[in-house]
Design a protein around this motif. Structure first.
Motif, PDB file in Angstrom:
ATOM      1  N   LYS A 295       9.163   0.483  -6.447  1.00  0.00           N
ATOM      2  CA  LYS A 295       8.576   1.741  -6.882  1.00  0.00           C
ATOM      3  C   LYS A 295       7.077   1.535  -7.026  1.00  0.00           C
ATOM      4  CE  LYS A 295      11.099   4.352 -10.026  1.00  0.00           C
ATOM      5  NZ  LYS A 295      11.424   4.727 -11.408  1.00  0.00           N
ATOM      6  N   CYS A 296       6.299   2.474  -6.528  1.00  0.00           N
ATOM      7  CA  CYS A 296       4.850   2.411  -6.708  1.00  0.00           C
ATOM      8  C   CYS A 296       4.552   2.550  -8.198  1.00  0.00           C
ATOM      9  CB  CYS A 296       4.176   3.525  -5.915  1.00  0.00           C
ATOM     10  SG  CYS A 296       2.409   3.662  -6.268  1.00  0.00           S
ATOM     11  N   LYS A 297       3.710   1.648  -8.730  1.00  0.00           N
ATOM     12  CA  LYS A 297       3.417   1.670 -10.166  1.00  0.00           C
ATOM     13  C   LYS A 297       2.549   2.861 -10.556  1.00  0.00           C
ATOM     14  CE  LYS A 297       4.211  -2.896 -11.907  1.00  0.00           C
ATOM     15  NZ  LYS A 297       4.493  -3.782 -10.780  1.00  0.00           N
ATOM     16  N   PHE A 298       1.880   3.453  -9.568  1.00  0.00           N
ATOM     17  CA  PHE A 298       0.959   4.544  -9.874  1.00  0.00           C
ATOM     18  C   PHE A 298       1.633   5.911  -9.781  1.00  0.00           C
ATOM     19  CE2 PHE A 298      -1.370   0.900  -8.356  1.00  0.00           C
ATOM     20  CZ  PHE A 298      -2.321   0.731  -9.347  1.00  0.00           C
ATOM     21  N   CYS A 299       2.318   6.174  -8.659  1.00  0.00           N
ATOM     22  CA  CYS A 299       2.913   7.512  -8.489  1.00  0.00           C
ATOM     23  C   CYS A 299       4.436   7.494  -8.607  1.00  0.00           C
ATOM     24  CB  CYS A 299       2.502   8.112  -7.146  1.00  0.00           C
ATOM     25  SG  CYS A 299       3.292   7.345  -5.720  1.00  0.00           S
ATOM     26  N   GLU A 300       5.001   6.286  -8.780  1.00  0.00           N
ATOM     27  CA  GLU A 300       6.445   6.146  -9.003  1.00  0.00           C
ATOM     28  C   GLU A 300       7.290   6.453  -7.772  1.00  0.00           C
ATOM     29  OE1 GLU A 300       7.858   6.908 -12.971  1.00  0.00           O
ATOM     30  OE2 GLU A 300       6.504   5.184 -13.053  1.00  0.00           O
TER      31      GLU A 300
ATOM     32  N   HIS B 273       0.857  -1.179   0.000  1.00  0.00           N
ATOM     33  CA  HIS B 273       0.000   0.000   0.000  1.00  0.00           C
ATOM     34  C   HIS B 273       0.899   1.238   0.000  1.00  0.00           C
ATOM     35  CE1 HIS B 273      -2.088   3.169   2.381  1.00  0.00           C
ATOM     36  NE2 HIS B 273      -2.996   2.949   1.464  1.00  0.00           N
ATOM     37  N   CYS B 274       0.735   2.077  -1.010  1.00  0.00           N
ATOM     38  CA  CYS B 274       1.587   3.263  -1.138  1.00  0.00           C
ATOM     39  C   CYS B 274       1.097   4.359  -0.198  1.00  0.00           C
ATOM     40  CB  CYS B 274       1.557   3.747  -2.585  1.00  0.00           C
ATOM     41  SG  CYS B 274       2.488   5.276  -2.826  1.00  0.00           S
ATOM     42  N   GLU B 275       1.999   4.852   0.643  1.00  0.00           N
ATOM     43  CA  GLU B 275       1.638   5.922   1.581  1.00  0.00           C
ATOM     44  C   GLU B 275       1.390   7.235   0.858  1.00  0.00           C
ATOM     45  OE1 GLU B 275       4.622   6.402   4.537  1.00  0.00           O
ATOM     46  OE2 GLU B 275       3.766   4.858   5.829  1.00  0.00           O
ATOM     47  N   ASN B 276       1.987   7.385  -0.305  1.00  0.00           N
ATOM     48  CA  ASN B 276       1.881   8.651  -1.028  1.00  0.00           C
ATOM     49  C   ASN B 276       0.546   8.780  -1.762  1.00  0.00           C
ATOM     50  OD1 ASN B 276       2.944  11.140  -2.056  1.00  0.00           O
ATOM     51  ND2 ASN B 276       3.227  10.097  -4.018  1.00  0.00           N
ATOM     52  N   CYS B 277       0.197   7.782  -2.568  1.00  0.00           N
ATOM     53  CA  CYS B 277      -1.017   7.910  -3.388  1.00  0.00           C
ATOM     54  C   CYS B 277      -2.145   6.983  -2.919  1.00  0.00           C
ATOM     55  CB  CYS B 277      -0.701   7.648  -4.860  1.00  0.00           C
ATOM     56  SG  CYS B 277      -0.332   5.935  -5.247  1.00  0.00           S
ATOM     57  N   GLY B 278      -1.851   6.096  -1.994  1.00  0.00           N
ATOM     58  CA  GLY B 278      -2.910   5.254  -1.443  1.00  0.00           C
ATOM     59  C   GLY B 278      -3.237   4.012  -2.255  1.00  0.00           C
TER      60      GLY B 278
HETATM   61 ZN   LIG Z   1       1.938   5.542  -5.053  1.00  0.00          ZN
END
Ligand SMILES: [Zn+2]
Length: 141
Positions: free
Chosen positions: A70-75, A36-41
């Motif tokens: 790396k988060c695939k959504f926000c990198e 779970h990405c803390e940046n973009c959720g």
């Molecule tokens: Zn993200």
């Protein structure tokens, strides 16, 4: 930074000291979870795996760490460091009281493990084999 504690709970019958076959700090024992990405959720689609014996260079250039992804959504890049030495076998006594037992700590930066799953790892317990229902949880510390 978030420290996550992975705990197990099981309904043991005629069994005690349930733990991974090589102990809670078994180097090859693999943990699978989504991140779970803390940046973009966003939560990753696929599960990632980590084990104590797999380490990669830390992005800050100091030492090694168990996972850099790396988060695939926000990198945004996140890391997971496993902290051994906190696991305990689940005893029959604890099981009967509905208590859980800690298995592993994860120091998470940017990406937090969710939806934990076991792979095809072996577990061991003492005494005769019997019916076991295993539950796992991730607790935020
Ligand atoms: Zn993200």
């Amino acid at each position: 930074m978030v420290i996550m504690k992975l705990v197990i709970r099981a309904e043991l019958e005629n069994l005690t000291n349930l733990q991974p076959e090589g102990g809670c700090d078994e180097p090859n024992f693999t943990y699978y979870f989504k991140l779970h990405c803390e940046n973009c959720g966003e939560v990753s689609q696929k599960r990632t795996c980590v084990s104590l014996n797999e380490r990669v260079p830390h992005p800050n250039g100091k030492g090694t760490i168990n996972l850099v992804q790396k988060c695939k959504f926000c990198e945004r890049k996140g890391t997971v460091l496993m902290i051994p030495g906190h696991g305990r076998p689940l005893t029959l006594h604890a099981s009967q009281r509905g208590m859980h037992s800690p298995l592993m700590l994860f120091d998470c930066r940017g990406l937090n493990p969710v939806e934990f799953a076991f792979g095809n790892a072996w577990w061991k317990a003492q005494s005769v084999s019997s019916c076991v229902s295993l539950f796992v949880f991730l607790l935020k510390l």
